[in-house]
Design a protein around this motif. Sequence first.
Motif, mmCIF file in Angstrom:
data_model
loop_
_atom_site.group_PDB
_atom_site.id
_atom_site.type_symbol
_atom_site.label_atom_id
_atom_site.label_comp_id
_atom_site.label_asym_id
_atom_site.label_seq_id
_atom_site.Cartn_x
_atom_site.Cartn_y
_atom_site.Cartn_z
ATOM 1 N N LYS A 21 0.813 -1.526 0.199
ATOM 2 C CA LYS A 21 0.512 -0.318 -0.058
ATOM 3 C C LYS A 21 0.976 1.162 0.095
ATOM 4 C CE LYS A 21 -4.169 1.712 1.778
ATOM 5 N NZ LYS A 21 -4.575 1.847 1.278
ATOM 6 N N THR A 22 0.649 1.885 -1.175
ATOM 7 C CA THR A 22 1.605 3.153 -1.141
ATOM 8 C C THR A 22 1.390 3.762 0.279
ATOM 9 O OG1 THR A 22 -0.312 5.104 -1.271
ATOM 10 C CG2 THR A 22 0.576 3.957 -3.404
ATOM 11 N N SER A 23 2.557 4.918 0.795
ATOM 12 C CA SER A 23 2.750 5.382 1.866
ATOM 13 C C SER A 23 1.551 7.272 2.149
ATOM 14 C CB SER A 23 4.478 5.926 2.139
ATOM 15 O OG SER A 23 5.158 4.848 2.469
ATOM 16 N N SER A 24 1.422 7.580 1.007
ATOM 17 C CA SER A 24 0.924 8.651 0.663
ATOM 18 C C SER A 24 -0.438 8.057 1.502
ATOM 19 C CB SER A 24 0.581 9.363 -0.676
ATOM 20 O OG SER A 24 0.488 7.735 -1.807
ATOM 21 N N ASP A 25 -1.083 7.424 0.532
ATOM 22 C CA ASP A 25 -1.893 6.756 1.016
ATOM 23 C C ASP A 25 -2.494 6.820 2.497
ATOM 24 O OD1 ASP A 25 -5.685 6.240 0.379
ATOM 25 O OD2 ASP A 25 -4.120 4.655 1.327
ATOM 26 N N ARG A 26 -1.528 6.085 3.645
ATOM 27 C CA ARG A 26 -1.436 5.772 4.956
ATOM 28 C C ARG A 26 -1.144 6.940 5.621
ATOM 29 N NH1 ARG A 26 2.285 1.520 7.698
ATOM 30 N NH2 ARG A 26 1.245 -0.038 6.343
ATOM 31 N N ALA A 27 -0.237 8.013 4.705
ATOM 32 C CA ALA A 27 -0.395 9.303 5.558
ATOM 33 C C ALA A 27 -2.055 10.596 5.405
ATOM 34 C CB ALA A 27 0.418 10.051 5.045
ATOM 35 N N SER A 28 -2.096 10.236 3.871
ATOM 36 C CA SER A 28 -3.399 11.035 3.743
ATOM 37 C C SER A 28 -4.739 10.276 4.666
ATOM 38 C CB SER A 28 -4.211 10.155 2.215
ATOM 39 O OG SER A 28 -3.849 9.584 2.577
ATOM 40 N N SER A 29 -4.473 8.784 4.958
ATOM 41 C CA SER A 29 -5.950 8.342 6.410
ATOM 42 C C SER A 29 -5.665 9.119 7.413
ATOM 43 C CB SER A 29 -5.629 6.544 6.058
ATOM 44 O OG SER A 29 -5.757 6.200 4.749
ATOM 45 N N PHE A 30 -4.447 8.686 8.186
ATOM 46 C CA PHE A 30 -4.120 9.262 9.164
ATOM 47 C C PHE A 30 -4.378 10.713 9.442
ATOM 48 C CE2 PHE A 30 -1.230 10.793 13.122
ATOM 49 C CZ PHE A 30 -1.670 10.696 13.652
ATOM 50 N N ALA A 31 -4.031 11.338 8.226
ATOM 51 C CA ALA A 31 -4.782 13.129 8.441
ATOM 52 C C ALA A 31 -6.271 13.184 8.400
ATOM 53 C CB ALA A 31 -4.187 14.137 7.167
#
Length: 449
Positions: free
Chosen positions: A131-141
């Motif tokens: 899974k992409t790191s950006s998707d993980r960061a946007s989910s946490f944001a």
Amino acid sequence: MNSIRQRLLFWQITALVITCVLVSALTYQLAWQAFNRERDFAMEQIAHSVVRHGVRPGSWASNPPAAPATADDLGRFISQIWSPDGEILYSSVNGTGPPLQQAGFHEVAWSGESWHVYTLVDPQQIVQVAKTSSDRASSFARLAPWVLVPSVLLVLVLSTLIHAAVSRALRPLDSLGRDIQRRDGNDLHPLPVQRLPRELAPLAMALNQLLGRVGELLTRQRQVLADAAHELNTPLAAVKLQAQLARRSEDGQRDAALDDLDKGIERSTHLVAQLLQMARLEPDVQQRHPRPLRCDQMAADVVGAFSARADARQIDLGLESSDAATVWMDAEDFRVLLDNLVDNALRHTPVGSRVDIRVRLAGERVTVTVNDNGPGIAQAERERVLQRFVRLNPQDTSGSGLGLAIARRIAERNGGGIELADSPCGGLSVSVHLPAHRGASAGDGQFTG
């Protein structure tokens, strides 16, 4: 910022904000780590689910399943199945997806993005989930604001409570200030300290001490004014009467009347001069310039100044063999002290008497003594005559009752004292004790008058 309330609020709220920022940063970091662990765990569970429930590679060796139509959506989890020898068997996206990794968690770059990858090695297949790191960061944001909201609410609530607490804690100080403001200039009674907080009690007690000193000063000044008015009334009335008598006298009696007038004027002048001397002794009335003074030399000057007056009354005024002693005092104060001692002795000794001055240095103390052979003062009355306007013989109009009081005041303000005793020649002995000054080169030996 001269307000205690503003200072307290500023520093307390600043400390609160800094603490909340640090706590929020720590909470954010801990939440981010927990979120990553949770997402890593989810990827691990997907990989194990594929191994437990997925189709084995042998069943599709001749006809592998096709990738879904939405396989190019890189925002979703990507799953891959590899053969034990490293051949791609299945990918949820068109193409192979992220390269095959060793067993465990990895962070790799693929297709221009950073990917979190979990690889599970099975004897029959290798399953990899990414899974992409950006998707993980946007989910946490999307979750982060809810992590920080409690800190913001904490700052707002505690700031309100701190403001209320500081205002309540400073209420006794405001009440004390209002109590002082409501007073008029004559209200000098002590402030109540029983119910004040422990921090304000020393301030209130210090103010009470100041009020007490001010009250004593005002009382003393009122008493001095009243005594001065009383003392001046008698000689001024006598001067007025003597002036009227001189105006009405015959030519032969006019000289005697004018002599009486001169005596009245002299007494009034002397009283006014001593009142001025007493007034100058009050704190902060006159600036003083202390310096080293040779007591024996000053005493010799005083003897010279009063010699004509002593001769007029046939009084033997002299300076005994004296030590070369030095004191640290204002020259005018020391001269006033000596003048009053000698003047008092000359006024109260009869014609043909003797007055001697002596200076002695003993250790750290200088003693200036004036001896006479007059009537002296009874021991029971010696403390009383050191007070202002006290005359043992009210009919005696030659003095004002201020000479010894002035001498005592000067001695005490310079760290010394005054003592009355019997004179060796039968009269009164007045000794003034003062601290000796060792800083100046006083010279050893004696001064002989």
